[in-house]
Enzyme design. Sequence first.
Site, PDB file in Angstrom:
ATOM      1  N   ARG A 120       0.822  -1.196   0.000  1.00 34.48           N
ATOM      2  CA  ARG A 120       0.000   0.000   0.000  1.00 34.48           C
ATOM      3  C   ARG A 120       0.858   1.249   0.000  1.00 34.48           C
ATOM      4  NH1 ARG A 120      -4.331  -0.684   3.930  1.00 34.48           N
ATOM      5  NH2 ARG A 120      -5.133  -1.668   2.062  1.00 34.48           N
ATOM      6  N   TYR A 121       1.907   1.222   0.782  1.00 32.82           N
ATOM      7  CA  TYR A 121       2.767   2.393   0.917  1.00 32.82           C
ATOM      8  C   TYR A 121       4.009   2.191   0.054  1.00 32.82           C
ATOM      9  CZ  TYR A 121      -0.163   3.245   5.007  1.00 32.82           C
ATOM     10  OH  TYR A 121      -1.226   3.467   5.850  1.00 32.82           O
ATOM     11  N   ARG A 124       7.196   0.023   1.978  1.00 30.04           N
ATOM     12  CA  ARG A 124       7.027  -1.074   2.937  1.00 30.04           C
ATOM     13  C   ARG A 124       5.827  -1.932   2.579  1.00 30.04           C
ATOM     14  NH1 ARG A 124       5.487   3.802   4.358  1.00 30.04           N
ATOM     15  NH2 ARG A 124       3.838   4.278   5.833  1.00 30.04           N
ATOM     16  N   CYS A 133      -3.966 -17.819  15.394  1.00 27.76           N
ATOM     17  CA  CYS A 133      -3.613 -17.093  16.607  1.00 27.76           C
ATOM     18  C   CYS A 133      -3.930 -17.992  17.788  1.00 27.76           C
ATOM     19  CB  CYS A 133      -4.430 -15.816  16.728  1.00 27.76           C
ATOM     20  SG  CYS A 133      -4.066 -14.648  15.414  1.00 27.76           S
ATOM     21  N   CYS A 137      -9.118 -12.778  18.783  1.00 28.84           N
ATOM     22  CA  CYS A 137      -9.726 -11.560  19.312  1.00 28.84           C
ATOM     23  C   CYS A 137     -11.064 -11.365  18.622  1.00 28.84           C
ATOM     24  CB  CYS A 137      -8.867 -10.348  19.013  1.00 28.84           C
ATOM     25  SG  CYS A 137      -7.153 -10.559  19.476  1.00 28.84           S
ATOM     26  N   CYS A 140     -11.104  -8.773  15.870  1.00 29.75           N
ATOM     27  CA  CYS A 140     -10.089  -8.897  14.817  1.00 29.75           C
ATOM     28  C   CYS A 140     -10.577  -8.280  13.500  1.00 29.75           C
ATOM     29  CB  CYS A 140      -9.748 -10.357  14.594  1.00 29.75           C
ATOM     30  SG  CYS A 140      -8.495 -10.575  13.311  1.00 29.75           S
ATOM     31  N   ARG A 142      -9.186  -8.816  10.665  1.00 29.48           N
ATOM     32  CA  ARG A 142      -8.963  -9.751   9.560  1.00 29.48           C
ATOM     33  C   ARG A 142      -9.756 -11.036   9.731  1.00 29.48           C
ATOM     34  NH1 ARG A 142      -2.921  -8.753   9.615  1.00 29.48           N
ATOM     35  NH2 ARG A 142      -2.998  -6.649   8.760  1.00 29.48           N
ATOM     36  N   ASP A 301     -12.034  -0.809  13.035  1.00 33.80           N
ATOM     37  CA  ASP A 301     -12.339  -0.835  11.601  1.00 33.80           C
ATOM     38  C   ASP A 301     -13.797  -1.193  11.308  1.00 33.80           C
ATOM     39  OD1 ASP A 301      -9.777  -0.167  10.746  1.00 33.80           O
ATOM     40  OD2 ASP A 301      -9.104  -2.260  10.859  1.00 33.80           O
ATOM     41  N   ASP A 338      -7.850   3.760  10.129  1.00 38.15           N
ATOM     42  CA  ASP A 338      -7.401   3.085   8.919  1.00 38.15           C
ATOM     43  C   ASP A 338      -8.548   3.236   7.925  1.00 38.15           C
ATOM     44  OD1 ASP A 338      -5.704   1.707   7.240  1.00 38.15           O
ATOM     45  OD2 ASP A 338      -5.150   0.241   8.776  1.00 38.15           O
ATOM     46  N   LYS A 345      -3.604   4.544   6.905  1.00 36.87           N
ATOM     47  CA  LYS A 345      -3.803   5.119   8.243  1.00 36.87           C
ATOM     48  C   LYS A 345      -3.794   6.641   8.199  1.00 36.87           C
ATOM     49  CE  LYS A 345      -1.446   1.147  10.221  1.00 36.87           C
ATOM     50  NZ  LYS A 345      -0.943   0.529   8.982  1.00 36.87           N
TER      51      LYS A 345
HETATM   52  C1  LIG Z   1      -0.186  -0.452   8.838  1.00 34.08           C
HETATM   53  C2  LIG Z   1       0.330  -0.911   7.587  1.00 34.08           C
HETATM   54  C3  LIG Z   1       1.670  -0.741   7.252  1.00 34.08           C
HETATM   55  C4  LIG Z   1       2.657  -0.081   8.182  1.00 34.08           C
HETATM   56  O1  LIG Z   1       2.340   1.253   8.378  1.00 34.08           O
HETATM   57  P1  LIG Z   1       3.250   2.129   9.327  1.00 34.08           P
HETATM   58  O2  LIG Z   1       2.512   3.432   9.425  1.00 34.08           O
HETATM   59  O3  LIG Z   1       4.568   2.248   8.653  1.00 34.08           O
HETATM   60  O4  LIG Z   1       3.369   1.421  10.638  1.00 34.08           O
HETATM   61  C5  LIG Z   1       2.088  -1.179   6.026  1.00 34.08           C
HETATM   62  N1  LIG Z   1       1.236  -1.760   5.144  1.00 34.08           N
HETATM   63  C6  LIG Z   1      -0.064  -1.915   5.438  1.00 34.08           C
HETATM   64  C7  LIG Z   1      -0.955  -2.538   4.422  1.00 34.08           C
HETATM   65  C8  LIG Z   1      -0.561  -1.503   6.661  1.00 34.08           C
HETATM   66  O5  LIG Z   1      -1.860  -1.694   6.961  1.00 34.08           O
HETATM   67  S1  SF4 Z   2      -6.374  -9.187  16.167  1.00 36.77           S
HETATM   68 FE1  SF4 Z   2      -6.735 -10.971  14.823  1.00 36.77          FE
HETATM   69  S2  SF4 Z   2      -4.735 -11.396  13.929  1.00 36.77           S
HETATM   70 FE2  SF4 Z   2      -4.374 -10.092  15.719  1.00 36.77          FE
HETATM   71  S3  SF4 Z   2      -3.984 -11.488  17.442  1.00 36.77           S
HETATM   72 FE3  SF4 Z   2      -6.147 -11.007  17.445  1.00 36.77          FE
HETATM   73  S4  SF4 Z   2      -7.119 -12.659  16.252  1.00 36.77           S
HETATM   74 FE4  SF4 Z   2      -4.943 -12.683  15.774  1.00 36.77          FE
END
Ligand SMILES: *Cc1c(COP(=O)(O)O)cnc(C)c1O
Ligand code: SF4
Length: 433
Positions: A120-121, A124, A133, A137, A140, A142, A301, A338, A345
């Site tokens: 995305r960025y 990174r 996990c 959670c 979560c 995801r 989210d 986000d 973010k």
């Molecule tokens: C959060 C995130 C990052 C890292 O973001 P930072 O602001 O550098 O901590 C990188 N890629 C994705 C897809 C993210 O959601």
């Molecule tokens: S938020 Fe989702 S991915 Fe993160 S520790 Fe909890 S269950 Fe696992």
Amino acid sequence: MVISQRQKEIMEAIGDASIGSWRDWRWQIKHCIRSIDTFQELLGITFSEFQREQFTATINKFPLSITPYYLSLIDSEAYNNDPIFKQSFPGIEETRIMKSEMSDPLHEDQDSPVVGITHRYPDRVLFIVSNICAMYCRHCTRKRRVGDKDSIPNKMQIREGINYIKRTPQIRDVLLSGGDPFLLSTAYLDWILTELGKIKHVEVVRIGTRTPVVLPYRIDTELVTMLKKHQPIWINTHFNHPRELTGSSREAIAKLADGGFPLGNQTVLLSGVNDCPRIMRSLVQKLVANRIRPYYLYQCDLSEGLSHFRTPVGKGIEIMESLIGHTSGFCVPTFVVDAPGGAGKIPVMPNYLISWSTNKVVFRNYEGVISVYKEPDSYEPTFCDRNCDKCEMPLTLDDADERKAIGIEKLLADYDKTISLIPRNNERLARRK
Ligand SMILES: *Cc1c(COP(=O)(O)O)cnc(C)c1O
Ligand code: SF4
């Protein structure tokens, strides 16, 4: 460290234990609580038939798993209001899906050049290396993938992810996440880190893990010794409530900090769990006392079934207001939303800038004191046409990155001629010939 009376009772009720079992992370995983019945038994709670049906329907959608350790932190007398219970035990609200909610609100699967990587960025990537996990959670983000047996990344997928990173030289930071990367075997994680270590342009690896919170015994000497071979590694964990910083947890954190890994924490703002300035202040101060730097505070989210956990964005701003200035600067995380649709973010803060003129800037501080900053009488701006060879400011060109200005940066840069950023499908422009 001795284990508590409560933990002894739970261990005895589970059976299959000998001295030391409690602190054996494999024992903890083997005995994760995965059914409503076991949960009731161990906590001495009885749900009604109706409730049990509802809970079962919920865990058919997103699995239940709680480590005996995390379960032992629940106050069984007042479980309904317990932050540990709320984060780990299914709520029937989870099956309610609002119109505004999405299975992948952050478009992680769309901004994905190869399976498991979200790019995305510019510099990174997020690299999903595990999808299990120790504790799932309930909040979560995801849920669409975590805990789903069909989306466990296999070795071939991981290899493809590594190949993508290899052939993409602008990636200098790789964020391993999941699921929980520390639920992989130490040897397997060692392999991934070794492969990433061979890539010249990868300067740093980050690992996101909740094991210090829900399975602190995972942080053993073997793991720390392995990780140390692969420095520089930054580790981010996920504490949401001060009660989670137990003796066992602090011990795990100390091992990582002594191992030389910079530690950060990401907290999710959750209704009824930590949406309180006093709880949050206590949390960030405890984190810092344990050498963890609060990194992000996340607005919850728009993932499906999380509406009961969401707070207004204003709650986060109120919490930031109560932290900035009131406590040490390094206790203060960045509050981020986000943004849905993959915008990433967005940092959000109270306003401190009240007004300004060409001559003066007016600020307010945390106490409400209003002050004025006098701008310099003369300022010689450096005009930048990116012709660094001719520039008087010293910059070793080897250290400078080559990228173009992106987004708002474009509008500010002297070397870019863009004068406006226009949304796609702008009607006014469509009318132009
Ligand atoms: C959060 C995130 C990052 C890292 O973001 P930072 O602001 O550098 O901590 C990188 N890629 C994705 C897809 C993210 O959601
Ligand atoms: S938020 Fe989702 S991915 Fe993160 S520790 Fe909890 S269950 Fe696992």
